[in-house]
Every structure is written in C-alpha cells, then in structure tokens.
Scaffold this active site. Structure first.
Site, PDB file in Angstrom:
ATOM      1  CD  GLU A 133      -0.340  -0.983   3.394  1.00  0.00           C
ATOM      2  OE1 GLU A 133      -0.360  -1.981   2.510  1.00  0.00           O
ATOM      3  OE2 GLU A 133      -0.367  -1.280   4.317  1.00  0.00           O
ATOM      4  CG  ASN A 134       4.977   0.766   0.757  1.00  0.00           C
ATOM      5  OD1 ASN A 134       4.433  -0.077   0.289  1.00  0.00           O
ATOM      6  ND2 ASN A 134       6.370   0.966   0.732  1.00  0.00           N
TER       7      ASN A 134
END
Lengths: 223, 217, 217, 223
Positions: free
Chosen positions: D49-50
């Site tokens: 998700e980064n």
C-alpha cells in the site's frame, strides 16, 4: 478598424496582463491569438486542458503528430520542459488554482462577472467542455470578445440571459472598445479605444459602465 | 494476466444495452479500431461515456452514425453535428458534464469513492437536481461516480502483464477509464515482453486490464 | 521556474506556526535533509501533515524530538514511541487519519475539490463529528481537503523547470503534496537541464514547484 | 503445536484461498507469511500500500535499496512486471475493489464481521495506517490470527469491544483452531484443527459457533 485589427487589438492588450512565470490557459479562437503578443522577457507556460503543459506553436506542415493536439483537436507542439498528464490531473491543475490566468471568449458577460459562452437554447448545444472548470478554477478569468454581436447587439450585459458557464467569476473583459474590470457588481471601464467616446461605448453596452478615475486610452498603434 | 484477443473477438463480449466508456479527446487517444469494430457489430442501445463524439463518422462519431448509442454522457458534442441532430430528434439522450467533473466522476468509480464536491457548475444548469453541499463557506455540487460495464481504451505500448504507457496527449481519459469498468479492453500499438516497461515508467498497472488487442489491418 | 536554494536558506522561509506537509513513508521518500534543517532551525508550533513520524529521532521523528510539532495529522505513529508519549503527555495534538483518506484529502486540496465521500471509517471512531452522506444506498463519510502553507517533498531528479521524477516506492505522498501547498520545496538528488526529462516521463510537472534544493553535505 | 507451527498452519491454510491472477495485500507479520505457501500454478500479484504492485521477496544482504520498502518499512524487491504509483493511486486500487483479497491480523473479530486491529484505548494507539481502507475496499477480507490472546482470552467475540477498524467487512477468519466463515451475523466453523473437538474450540471462542454441515478437518501435516 476591420475585424482582423479588432481581434489583434484585443489579443495584444490581454497579453499585457500576463506576468513572467504565469501558467495560462487560452481558449480556442481569439484567446489563442494572445500567445502571438507576449511581451519580450515574459515567459509563460501554456496549459492545454486535454493533458499537458508547455504548449508550443503549430508544427510545420508534415510534422504533425496525431498524438499531440490542443483542446480544439488541432496539431500542436510541446516545448522542452513540458509535461503530459491524464485528464483528472489536467483538471486538478485547473480547478486547484494552479492556472494563473485563463482567457476565454463570451456569448454574454455581465457586470456581476457572470459568463455565458457554451450554449444557446434551441440552437447551439456544443457542450461546455472544459470551460466551466476553467472559469471556476483559474486564479484570474479574462474574457476576450468583440464588443457587440454580428447583429450589433451588446454582449456586455446587465445580467446574462443565456445559460451561464459560471457565476461571478470573471475578473476582466477586453473588447475592441475597451478594457473593463468587474468588481463588486460593477463594470468599470479602465481603458478605452481612442476611436470612441465613453458615450459611444455606453450605447454599445447594456451594462451600466462606471468610468475609472484612472481611465486611459488603449494603445491602438501598429495593428 | 490479460488475454490477448483479436478486436472482432473481444468486441463480441459487448452486449446490446451495455455501458461503455471510451477514451480519447477528439480522435486523439481514441481506440479507433475497437470503436470501428463495435460500430460494425450492429451494437444497439449502448450507454457511451466519453469526452466527445469526435467528428462526423470518425472516432466515436462512428457509433453515432450507426445508431448504436441510446444514452451519451460527454463534455462536448459540438464537433460532430450528427450528435446534435440526433439529440434534437430525440434519438439520443445526452447528458453534458463539465470535462473536469467527468474526469473526477470516472476516477471516483475507479477509486471506490461515493462522490466528490466540486465548485464547477454551481449557479449553472449543471447544478439542477444535484445536492449542494457547503464546506467552509463555499458551495459545491455533489457529483457521483460513473462506472461502466466496459472500458475501451487506447495506449501506446503494453507488456504481457497489461502494464501500459501512453504517447503524448493521447493519454487523456484512458488511465482513468482503465480503473472504472468491470471489463477493460486496451487497444495498443505494440505488445512487449514483461520487463521491457520499467516499474517506474508504467502509467496504468496491468492489474486493471482484462484484454489486450491490436488494431486489425 | 523554481529557484534553486540551499537547504538552510529555503527552510528559513518556514515561520513558527506554519502548516507543513512532509512526503515519505517511514523514511522512504522523506526529504530528510530539509527535515533535519527544519528541526535544527528551532522551529516551533508547526502543524505537520505526513503519513507517519518515522523512527525515534529519524526522518520526521527529528521534528518530534525537537518539540517542533504542535499538531500532527498522520495515519500511523506506532514506529516512533516518542510521538505516542508526547501525545499522551498532551504535548502534541494528534489527528489520526486512514492512509487512503489522508491521500485523498491532500489530493482534494490540490485539485480544488471541497471534499470526497469515502466508505473508509464508517462505523468507527473516524466517523465521529463527520457528516455521513448516503449515495445509492451506501453510507460514506464526507472528508475535507487538507492544504498547507508549505510542502517539503523528495524526488529523485528535477530539471531546471522543476519537473520531477521519483525512485521506486519513494514516490508515495510526494506528488500529492506537490499540489496542495502554497510553497512547495523539493529536495532532489540531481538537477538536470531542461529537456533531459521527457514530457511523457514527468511525474510532477514543474509548475507546482517553488524551490529546488539538494541535501547539504 | 508450538507457536511457529500454529502460525505456519494459519498462513498455509490462507494461501489455499488464493486463486490464480488474484491481486493480494498481506498485512505485516503473520499475514506476510502467506506468501511462503502459495500453491504451485497459482500466480498472484502482491500489492504494497505504500505504492506498488509486484512485491517480491526480501533482498539478499547488501542488496537493499532504501527507496524500495514494504508497508512495514522493511527492504523488499519488486518482480518484473511490477509498477510503482503514488499513495492516492495505491488507495484508489485498494478502495476501488481492485484488490481481490486482503489478509490482516486481529486484536478482536466478531460474528458480525467487525474487526478491531488498530488500537487499545489508554494503551496502544499506533494509528490505523492503511488498514481501514484495506478492510473496506478489498473484495474479500481474511483475518489471520491465533485463536486466543497470550493470556488465553478469546479473540473471536460475539461483539468487538475495542474500537473498530471496520464494521461488517470480514469474510473469513483463519486461526490455529479452525476456519470460520462470517455470514449473515453468524460465525460458521467450516474446518477444524483435528487436535481439538468442536466443544474445545467453542470454549476458546466467545462467539457462538455454527457448525457447517460440510465441516472438515484442516490439513495439519508436515508443519
């Protein structure tokens, strides 16, 4: 003045409003002509709402690239240092206030800063395209228009009658008769074409004009 | 991994009455091969979501000419008089949407958002029937997501995983539509091996792409 | 064209009490030179908007250690126990925001939107005090824009017009913050001539960038 | 079973839930172990998700790149065919339903599908990071957790007591005692660890278990 001279007068005068470093979006037609009159030493970046900054001049014949068009679908070029992006980012730039100046045409504009330039009910409904976002989003909205219609009817009105593009967003109107600031519901004439008297301009204008104490003549030389 | 299919085969998936997003601005970045195939398939009653309807008989204009479109959601139809005429004749129901709002509504669907608040259109006919919401003293319109059954998009290159890059201003609505439809069909000029498009270069990740196709000759 | 300045000089623009967005995820993509300079400047009462506060004394953690932060808006503080302690002690006021909501709120400010409707946080403490809006039978929270006086971002390369490209997962919040602040300061590893970053490669257009700076050695 | 075996059991069982072509987001810790057990012939794409898809294994010592980390800030690699993007696009992928399966840990999970995994009031407030978006946005939410706390307290509850991460979003819970489907407010045990009886599992569970007519044993061999 013939129509060509009037248009050049308007475009040249609007070019004086641009500052070095400005990001500018120019509408199709007369507004596009503004880029021909940018004063020396003023570097601006042109934004094209179909997805890039760094809009350059029309390519030489034979050099057109079908993947590189302006917001009118016409072949253009991109200058070094330009950048492409998608439509959401393009309108994030526009709506987010990252465009310093937008220049658009008008069917009608009024003393409250309302602009109508996208449809005539029962007649022409091309759609608003990016105009509504541009008028709402740009920091400064300049209208470039001939002062009256082909039939001689005023385009600078007390109150727009056509469906609006945006309400109370116009900052400045430049026509072949003068330069008009819109402020607090007033249309203030700050420059006039020396070929006309204030009275003649008022006759061609439905909105009630306020004459600026600093009223000057427009430069009409060398058109 | 997306399947690689012929244009005829992949357009066969689009049933009458489907909603179809189509990328492009005028004809720049429009998947013209897929559009031509769709027009030629005799498709009917489509809902088309796109920026504009191209030119008469060209680009998305092909679908207008073949009477494939029942409902049109677009920002501009002025370059194709046939669209305007069919709108006046009641043959096509047209919803005109400001271009930036169109982009955000498509993005909303792709991003799982229920809507966005935009200042665009406040005080105009665009505001009619829409909820106005006030945030910190300013008025906004609540604009809702636009999702479709299909997205037909155009890219320059794809790798076999469906990672896409675009050319110049042909990018426009394509990356947004790639996220906002159940079935995403990408017309590309070239399909390269995995690894030939670097992970920092990718504009549209391949996870969104259902089918890859090249224009039939 | 952005001005090229030393880190010390450019951080001198940040006054006490300013709101400052800072890019990065943990320390990856954080403009650590600028953060170090800001911490060392003795700045006070800052509102910091960022994903997380890095590690103790590292990355954005430097600003926590020097008591520069009065108000923190972030999605995660668990990797820096000092932040948690100062929150408990009432020294820092912390607003925790889901990471996707944080990204959208920053994007809203940059894109001139008044807010977005997100399903994230419905039925949780995140919903407290927020307007719930129902669209087509689903409940969403209205999340409002986050704008800042300054954005400190990190990119890999810039050209002299400020066009930026990022490296790998160091991109994260940086392109979003580049659009959402009055003054955007980009710390880059390299500044190249105009034309060396192609227009299809640019991730952040230079029109957003006020200052370019390289990390002092 | 020791703790290591329990964790391997859970991770291996969850890996069976994944289908070829799935886009999957694995939380930090136990969920990350799922990737060690993907069945042959099943190709999945891991989302981080980064800001990327195509998450690969931990790099060899000395090969770490500070610009390439996972959502826990640890050095990782990217596989060929992966792609980087910004945080808004990353969460557009997550919230927009483009992640087929997310696997997360739990402090508490209940029969209504509520999940609490981000804070303990007065104690631990690390923040929710991306968890709230993942649980709301992913098509399928699988919770990976030991069946009871270190103190032997149940984690599968009638109703969560801690602040929620999301309401009514969990689809499946996999523990060292069994596999539990959440459906219409019921917690249905569909597989059980053969080392325990249903009665023993119910004693360790606060939620009232419904026993599936198709109840099977979990595969506990070779851990």
């Amino acid at each position: 003045m013939d129509s060509k001279q009037k248009r050049a007068l308007i475009a040249r005068r609007i070019a004086q409003e641009l500052s070095d470093g400005d990001v500018v979006n120019l509408g199709i037609g007369l507004p596009t002509m503004v880029s021909n009159f940018i004063p020396p030493g003023v570097n601006i970046t042109l934004q094209s709402e179909n997805g890039f900054v760094g809009l350059g001049p029309t390519p030489a014949p034979g050099e057109e690239d079908p993947c590189l068009v302006n917001a009118g679908g016409q072949p253009v070029t991109i200058l070094p240092g330009g950048a492409f992006f998608d439509s959401a980012e393009s309108f994030a730039i526009i709506r987010g206030g990252h465009v310093d100046v937008t220049v658009l045409g008008a069917l009608e504009v009024d003393a409250e800063g309302n602009l109508a330039n996208w449809m005539v009910p029962g007649k022409m409904v091309p759609g608003m395209g990016g105009a509504m976002d541009l008028v709402v989003g740009a920091k400064r909205v300049i209208v470039a228009t001939l002062h009256v219609t082909k039939d001689g009817e005023p385009k600078l009105l007390k109150k727009c009658r056509l469906p609006l593009t945006a309400a109370a967003e116009v900052d400045l109107v430049v026509t072949d008769m003068g330069v008009f600031e819109i402020k607090d519901g007033q249309m203030i004439i700050v420059e006039k074409n020396p070929e006309f008297t204030i009275e003649e301009i008022q006759v061609a204008t439905e909105a009630e004009l306020v004459v600026s104490p600093q009223l000057r003549d427009m430069d009409v030389s060398g058109l | 991994m997306p399947k690689i299919m012929s244009q005829k085969e992949v357009i066969g998936l689009v049933k009458d009455g489907s909603s179809v997003m189509i990328g492009g601005f005028m004809t720049c970045g429009t998947p013209c091969g897929l559009v031509e195939e769709l027009a030629g398939s005799g498709a009917k009653d489509l809902t088309i979501i796109c920026n504009d309807t191209g030119l008469m008989g060209d680009g998305i204009g092909m679908l207008i000419s073949t009477d494939a479109v029942q409902h049109l959601i677009a920002s501009h139809i002025g370059t194709n008089p046939e669209t305007g005429q069919k709108m006046i004749d009641g043959k096509i129901q047209v919803e005109l949407v400001p271009q930036g709002t169109l982009a955000e509504r498509i993005r909303c669907a792709g991003a799982g958002l229920g809507g966005v608040l935009t200042p665009t259109g406040v005080g105009t006919v665009v505001a009619e029937g829409k909820e106005e919401i006030h945030v910190d003293g300013r008025t906004y319109l609540l604009e809702k997501p636009l999702h479709a059954d299909f997205a037909l998009i155009k890219a320059w290159k794809a790798d076999r995983k469906g990672n896409l890059i675009y050319r110049k201003s042909a990018r426009n609505f394509n990356p947004l539509m790639a996220m906002a439809a159940d079935c995403v069909i990408a017309e590309v000029e070239e399909i390269v091996e995995v690894g030939e498009i670097g992970p920092d270069e990718v504009v549209t990740p391949g996870i969104f792409i259902s089918y890859l196709t090249r224009r039939s000759n």
